[in-house]
Enzyme design. Sequence first.
Site, PDB file in Angstrom:
ATOM      1  N   SER A   1       0.966  -1.208  -0.106  1.00  0.00           N
ATOM      2  CA  SER A   1      -0.115  -0.050   0.076  1.00  0.00           C
ATOM      3  C   SER A   1       0.852   1.320  -0.060  1.00  0.00           C
ATOM      4  O   SER A   1       1.809   1.424   1.030  1.00  0.00           O
ATOM      5  CB  SER A   1      -0.988   0.063   1.187  1.00  0.00           C
ATOM      6  OG  SER A   1      -1.799   1.142   1.313  1.00  0.00           O
TER       7      SER A   1
ATOM      8  N   ASN B   1       0.090   4.313   0.643  1.00  0.00           N
ATOM      9  CA  ASN B   1      -0.157   4.850   1.876  1.00  0.00           C
ATOM     10  C   ASN B   1      -0.899   3.944   2.766  1.00  0.00           C
ATOM     11  O   ASN B   1      -2.366   3.883   2.334  1.00  0.00           O
ATOM     12  CB  ASN B   1      -0.988   6.347   1.578  1.00  0.00           C
ATOM     13  CG  ASN B   1      -1.226   7.123   2.640  1.00  0.00           C
ATOM     14  OD1 ASN B   1      -1.415   6.729   3.800  1.00  0.00           O
ATOM     15  ND2 ASN B   1      -0.932   8.497   2.682  1.00  0.00           N
TER      16      ASN B   1
ATOM     17  N   HIS C   1       0.059  20.328   1.458  1.00  0.00           N
ATOM     18  CA  HIS C   1       1.509  19.765   2.105  1.00  0.00           C
ATOM     19  C   HIS C   1       2.217  21.086   2.429  1.00  0.00           C
ATOM     20  O   HIS C   1       1.774  22.178   2.101  1.00  0.00           O
ATOM     21  CB  HIS C   1       2.117  18.831   1.388  1.00  0.00           C
ATOM     22  CG  HIS C   1       1.554  17.300   1.293  1.00  0.00           C
ATOM     23  ND1 HIS C   1       0.491  17.150   0.383  1.00  0.00           N
ATOM     24  CD2 HIS C   1       1.699  16.381   1.720  1.00  0.00           C
ATOM     25  CE1 HIS C   1       0.293  16.019   0.437  1.00  0.00           C
ATOM     26  NE2 HIS C   1       0.838  15.339   1.740  1.00  0.00           N
TER      27      HIS C   1
ATOM     28  N   LYS D   1       7.631  21.012   0.201  1.00  0.00           N
ATOM     29  CA  LYS D   1       7.239  19.865  -0.639  1.00  0.00           C
ATOM     30  C   LYS D   1       6.995  20.479  -1.964  1.00  0.00           C
ATOM     31  O   LYS D   1       5.985  21.015  -2.262  1.00  0.00           O
ATOM     32  CB  LYS D   1       6.032  19.086  -0.124  1.00  0.00           C
ATOM     33  CG  LYS D   1       5.653  17.585  -0.942  1.00  0.00           C
ATOM     34  CD  LYS D   1       4.669  17.022  -0.187  1.00  0.00           C
ATOM     35  CE  LYS D   1       4.259  15.736  -1.054  1.00  0.00           C
ATOM     36  NZ  LYS D   1       5.334  14.762  -0.912  1.00  0.00           N
TER      37      LYS D   1
ATOM     38  N   GLY E   1       2.177  11.701  -3.842  1.00  0.00           N
ATOM     39  CA  GLY E   1       2.142  10.439  -4.544  1.00  0.00           C
ATOM     40  C   GLY E   1       0.770   9.770  -3.938  1.00  0.00           C
ATOM     41  O   GLY E   1       0.224   8.915  -4.729  1.00  0.00           O
ATOM     42  N   THR E   2       0.378  10.251  -2.792  1.00  0.00           N
ATOM     43  CA  THR E   2      -0.978   9.562  -2.326  1.00  0.00           C
ATOM     44  C   THR E   2      -2.153  10.307  -3.349  1.00  0.00           C
ATOM     45  O   THR E   2      -3.125   9.609  -3.621  1.00  0.00           O
ATOM     46  CB  THR E   2      -1.261  10.054  -0.874  1.00  0.00           C
ATOM     47  OG1 THR E   2      -0.261   9.296  -0.159  1.00  0.00           O
ATOM     48  CG2 THR E   2      -2.649   9.465  -0.750  1.00  0.00           C
TER      49      THR E   2
END
Length: 266
Positions: free
Chosen positions: A126, A128, A158, A162, A167-168
């Site tokens: 997974s 996340n 975020h 960043k 990615g999530t």
Amino acid sequence: MKVGIIGFGKTGRAVASVLLESKKTSLQWVIRQSKQLEHRSVPEFLGVEADDPGIIHSKDEYSIVELLDRYPVDVIVDFSSEQGLDYYAEEAAKRGITIVSAVSQYPDERINQLHQLAESTCVLHSPNITIGINFLILAAKILKNIAPYTDIDVIEEHFKAKSEVSGTAKVIARELDLAEDTIKSVRAGGIVGVHEILFGFPFQTVRLKHESITREAFGNGILFAIENLKDKPKGFYSMEGLLLPFFKLEEPDSSLLIKSNNLEQR
């Protein structure tokens, strides 16, 4: 359940603290690239009272065969990198050790490798592994099936430094068949991580939102995965697959439906 962790960065440490505090797991060891902290006790280093041995070893101290012979485990949790599989994966699968990988960015060949390993043992991957994010994705997919005509947007927030898109958020977009370039990003202050899916109906709006408060949320996800993979047959699993049975609500009592209908007819 005896558990070993691969990787001891910020997230690995948060996960270790959750495993140490759980009565259902016993942290046996942690493997990290660096020799720094070698032979330190994880409970002592994190300031957690626990009887778990939880000794930190560098990757070069033991081969995986030596490590597992000396300190056997039931589950290996991977929070390292795609190269982490090269150290432990084949031997773990050979021994039937459950593999739980939360490495976020795997190229296709690594995903294929995980599927091959799943022919010998339980493997869960997974990107996340928090329960909240996976619930969010599953709930969004159900709502999209109910109302495929809605407008859908993915928004992620975020911390200011960043630079790349979450990615999530990319995973959420992919699961909902949305283009990655439609993701809206916000960068401000020290936001740990917020992901929101907005459904625009003609006469209403639905917002599904998940906010990360601390990295210990990943530990809660790991515990859920370990508990729900127990006694499962070998194969490749996802958090969505483990969560889906919990969406099956009980059928309403037919006698209550009859009473309700009688009341409506009066």
